[in-house]
Motif scaffolding. Sequence first.
Motif, PDB file in Angstrom:
ATOM      1  N   ASP A  66       9.309  -7.375  -4.547  1.00  0.00           N
ATOM      2  CA  ASP A  66       8.105  -7.907  -3.561  1.00  0.00           C
ATOM      3  C   ASP A  66       8.126  -9.306  -3.370  1.00  0.00           C
ATOM      4  O   ASP A  66       8.176  -9.938  -4.530  1.00  0.00           O
ATOM      5  N   LYS A  91       0.255  -3.530  15.609  1.00  0.00           N
ATOM      6  CA  LYS A  91       1.910  -3.848  15.991  1.00  0.00           C
ATOM      7  C   LYS A  91       2.593  -2.477  16.236  1.00  0.00           C
ATOM      8  O   LYS A  91       3.483  -2.802  17.386  1.00  0.00           O
ATOM      9  N   ARG A 118       2.705  -8.538  -8.113  1.00  0.00           N
ATOM     10  CA  ARG A 118       2.945  -6.957  -7.846  1.00  0.00           C
ATOM     11  C   ARG A 118       4.151  -6.542  -8.412  1.00  0.00           C
ATOM     12  O   ARG A 118       4.185  -5.406  -9.046  1.00  0.00           O
ATOM     13  N   GLY A 163      -6.425   2.071   3.758  1.00  0.00           N
ATOM     14  CA  GLY A 163      -5.043   1.617   3.314  1.00  0.00           C
ATOM     15  C   GLY A 163      -3.938   1.266   4.384  1.00  0.00           C
ATOM     16  O   GLY A 163      -2.971   0.878   4.273  1.00  0.00           O
ATOM     17  N   LEU A 217       8.744  -2.592   4.536  1.00  0.00           N
ATOM     18  CA  LEU A 217       8.030  -4.280   4.683  1.00  0.00           C
ATOM     19  C   LEU A 217       7.069  -4.051   6.034  1.00  0.00           C
ATOM     20  O   LEU A 217       7.396  -3.149   6.623  1.00  0.00           O
ATOM     21  N   MET A 257       0.783  -1.176  -0.098  1.00  0.00           N
ATOM     22  CA  MET A 257       0.030   0.009   0.065  1.00  0.00           C
ATOM     23  C   MET A 257       0.775   1.251  -0.079  1.00  0.00           C
ATOM     24  O   MET A 257       0.465   2.257  -0.723  1.00  0.00           O
TER      25      MET A 257
HETATM   26  P1  NAD Z   1       1.535  -3.774   3.040  1.00  0.00           P
HETATM   27  O1  NAD Z   1       1.033  -5.142   3.847  1.00  0.00           O
HETATM   28  O2  NAD Z   1       0.501  -3.076   2.017  1.00  0.00           O
HETATM   29  O3  NAD Z   1       2.791  -4.035   2.208  1.00  0.00           O
HETATM   30  C1  NAD Z   1       3.763  -4.877   2.747  1.00  0.00           C
HETATM   31  C2  NAD Z   1       4.442  -5.222   1.217  1.00  0.00           C
HETATM   32  O4  NAD Z   1       5.871  -6.314   1.674  1.00  0.00           O
HETATM   33  C3  NAD Z   1       3.505  -6.524   0.550  1.00  0.00           C
HETATM   34  O5  NAD Z   1       3.444  -6.059  -0.760  1.00  0.00           O
HETATM   35  C4  NAD Z   1       4.415  -7.886   0.967  1.00  0.00           C
HETATM   36  O6  NAD Z   1       3.902  -8.616  -0.274  1.00  0.00           O
HETATM   37  C5  NAD Z   1       5.679  -7.421   0.946  1.00  0.00           C
HETATM   38  N1  NAD Z   1       6.396  -8.407   1.712  1.00  0.00           N
HETATM   39  C6  NAD Z   1       6.069  -9.089   2.652  1.00  0.00           C
HETATM   40  N2  NAD Z   1       7.175 -10.000   3.051  1.00  0.00           N
HETATM   41  C7  NAD Z   1       8.029  -9.818   2.118  1.00  0.00           C
HETATM   42  C8  NAD Z   1       9.245 -10.368   1.892  1.00  0.00           C
HETATM   43  N3  NAD Z   1       9.764 -11.507   2.736  1.00  0.00           N
HETATM   44  N4  NAD Z   1      10.094 -10.018   0.966  1.00  0.00           N
HETATM   45  C9  NAD Z   1       9.537  -8.731  -0.075  1.00  0.00           C
HETATM   46  N5  NAD Z   1       8.268  -8.391   0.293  1.00  0.00           N
HETATM   47  C10 NAD Z   1       7.721  -8.630   1.452  1.00  0.00           C
HETATM   48  O7  NAD Z   1       1.941  -2.630   4.053  1.00  0.00           O
HETATM   49  P2  NAD Z   1       2.025  -0.911   4.077  1.00  0.00           P
HETATM   50  O8  NAD Z   1       0.630  -0.704   4.566  1.00  0.00           O
HETATM   51  O9  NAD Z   1       2.598  -0.744   2.627  1.00  0.00           O
HETATM   52  O10 NAD Z   1       2.917  -0.743   5.206  1.00  0.00           O
HETATM   53  C11 NAD Z   1       4.363  -1.155   5.098  1.00  0.00           C
HETATM   54  C12 NAD Z   1       4.985  -0.515   6.430  1.00  0.00           C
HETATM   55  O11 NAD Z   1       4.917   0.762   6.512  1.00  0.00           O
HETATM   56  C13 NAD Z   1       4.804  -1.105   7.636  1.00  0.00           C
HETATM   57  O12 NAD Z   1       5.556  -1.325   8.487  1.00  0.00           O
HETATM   58  C14 NAD Z   1       3.382  -0.219   8.059  1.00  0.00           C
HETATM   59  O13 NAD Z   1       3.470  -0.280   9.631  1.00  0.00           O
HETATM   60  C15 NAD Z   1       4.009   1.243   7.681  1.00  0.00           C
HETATM   61  N6  NAD Z   1       3.108   2.200   7.480  1.00  0.00           N
HETATM   62  C16 NAD Z   1       2.180   1.797   6.716  1.00  0.00           C
HETATM   63  C17 NAD Z   1       1.104   3.100   6.598  1.00  0.00           C
HETATM   64  C18 NAD Z   1      -0.184   2.949   5.734  1.00  0.00           C
HETATM   65  O14 NAD Z   1      -0.954   3.869   5.933  1.00  0.00           O
HETATM   66  N7  NAD Z   1      -0.568   1.875   4.959  1.00  0.00           N
HETATM   67  C19 NAD Z   1       1.505   4.451   6.850  1.00  0.00           C
HETATM   68  C20 NAD Z   1       2.825   4.444   7.682  1.00  0.00           C
HETATM   69  C21 NAD Z   1       3.670   3.553   7.812  1.00  0.00           C
END
Ligand code: NAD
Length: 290
Positions: A34, A241, A39, A233, A67, A14
């Motif tokens: 990824d 977490k 993706r 999202g 991640l 996301m």
């Molecule tokens: P998400 O779950 O949408 O994306 C995570 C991605 O990592 C996925 O595409 C997944 O396939 C990939 N992934 C998982 N394991 C993997 C591996 N071993 N190797 C390669 N790719 C791998 O999560 P997100 O919402 O994008 O969040 C990512 C980080 O950012 C998290 O730590 C979250 O707490 C933080 N965050 C999210 C938001 C938000 O609004 N979504 C805002 C700020 C911070």
Amino acid sequence: MRKISKVGFIGLGMMGAPMATCLVRAGYEMLLQDADKARTRDLCARLGSRALTKETLDDCDVLITMLPNSDIVEEVLLHNGWASALPRDAVVVDMSSSVPMRSRQLAGEVAAMGLHWLDAPVSGGVNRAAEGQLAIMVGGEPQVLAHCSALLNGMGRSVLHIGGAGAGHAAKALNNFVSAAGLAATVEALHVAQRFGIEPTVMTDVLNASTGRSNTSENKVKQFMLNGRFDSGFALKLMDKDLHIAQALAEDVGYAMTLGRSCTALWHDAAAKATAATDHTEMYRLLADE
Ligand code: NAD
């Protein structure tokens, strides 16, 4: 340090996908990876980028990770060997919301490989990620941040240096504690108001015109909760977490954080009823029957 032109990016979810898109727009050569192969393929095709492999990594100047958590960041960087495939003097930038104490440790392990480290987690959500308007809080050496500042400015409108390695991740967890507590308080106020006979839209207008105003009341209640969309999202389990990270941090420094403990328990109970896909704005629905 190496002039930054070629950047590897792991984690195209996301947040990662729009952040990598901003860096392509800013003129960087991006190499993308990824765990979800479709993706990676789709984003590479959309951006005209190449997939990141251990071979293409060997002349990357920076490797960014976005991640889910510290376990996965360590698995990718250390156990899967992505960090050791980087050329000496490259920079590893973990933009995930990770555990600060583990990031400190990881920074040392990365330094032992002849690499530089920054933790640079973000705030602002998917919309601000797409606009390149994130808040980025950075832990690490000031000269490494100075070297990477144009790169980070390609994704954010505010890049703040917080302190040494792990300080960015500590600040991020504490920010999300404040955000989660504000969201829970807002949602509870809306449910009490409704039972009293005040429409949630009216109560939201009251908060937005008054001192109870918050990011939740301004940007989440009408946009994602009252209309039943629940699709901001940001997953509820990721907020759970983050709260555990903040709670553990408080324990590490010997502070009770009384409100933090009950806030963490409230979100943890909700997370137990959630799936990986449940958005954090579903707290509105999950707290309706308390
Ligand atoms: P998400 O779950 O949408 O994306 C995570 C991605 O990592 C996925 O595409 C997944 O396939 C990939 N992934 C998982 N394991 C993997 C591996 N071993 N190797 C390669 N790719 C791998 O999560 P997100 O919402 O994008 O969040 C990512 C980080 O950012 C998290 O730590 C979250 O707490 C933080 N965050 C999210 C938001 C938000 O609004 N979504 C805002 C700020 C911070």
